[in-house]
Design a protein around this motif. Sequence first.
Motif, PDB file in Angstrom:
ATOM      1  N   ASP A   1       0.786   3.903  -2.819  1.00 26.72           N
ATOM      2  CA  ASP A   1      -0.111   5.238  -3.219  1.00 26.72           C
ATOM      3  C   ASP A   1      -0.091   6.017  -3.294  1.00 26.72           C
ATOM      4  OD1 ASP A   1      -2.735   2.513  -3.042  1.00 26.72           O
ATOM      5  OD2 ASP A   1      -2.878   3.303  -0.882  1.00 26.72           O
TER       6      ASP A   1
ATOM      7  N   ARG B   1      -3.308  -2.129  -7.145  1.00 23.30           N
ATOM      8  CA  ARG B   1      -3.319  -1.222  -6.434  1.00 23.30           C
ATOM      9  C   ARG B   1      -2.597  -0.616  -8.108  1.00 23.30           C
ATOM     10  NH1 ARG B   1      -6.113   0.264  -2.795  1.00 23.30           N
ATOM     11  NH2 ARG B   1      -4.965   1.829  -1.736  1.00 23.30           N
TER      12      ARG B   1
ATOM     13  N   HIS C   1       0.973  -1.236   0.238  1.00 22.39           N
ATOM     14  CA  HIS C   1       0.320   0.041  -0.191  1.00 22.39           C
ATOM     15  C   HIS C   1       0.767   1.633  -0.397  1.00 22.39           C
ATOM     16  CE1 HIS C   1      -4.261  -1.539   0.747  1.00 22.39           C
ATOM     17  NE2 HIS C   1      -3.419  -2.353   0.965  1.00 22.39           N
TER      18      HIS C   1
ATOM     19  N   LEU D   1       1.554   6.535  -7.156  1.00 18.96           N
ATOM     20  CA  LEU D   1       0.093   6.792  -7.950  1.00 18.96           C
ATOM     21  C   LEU D   1      -0.293   8.352  -7.886  1.00 18.96           C
ATOM     22  CD1 LEU D   1      -2.389   3.769  -6.846  1.00 18.96           C
ATOM     23  CD2 LEU D   1      -1.001   4.524  -9.207  1.00 18.96           C
TER      24      LEU D   1
END
Length: 83
Positions: A27, A74, A24, A30
């Motif tokens: 992220d 993800r 994670h 992103l």
Amino acid sequence: MEAFDALDRVEIRRLDVGDQASVHTWDEFLATGRGIDTLIHNVGGMALPETRLGPGWEAQFATHQLGHYTLTNRLWPALPADR
């Protein structure tokens, strides 16, 4: 990793696919809005002693299946649209 230092547009990041929190952390990538040209998964290790990760997942299943699945999902928005 030194072999990649001279390459433009190459970024190396640490990742532990057996640790969902590590997955994670992508992220942050992103959030930059940058894209990924290629996503390659590589798995090593077979017939390891049974160990458990996270909420009790068998370690080999967690790393070889769940971690890669989570990472791909993800990063899906950053992959080329013509995938």
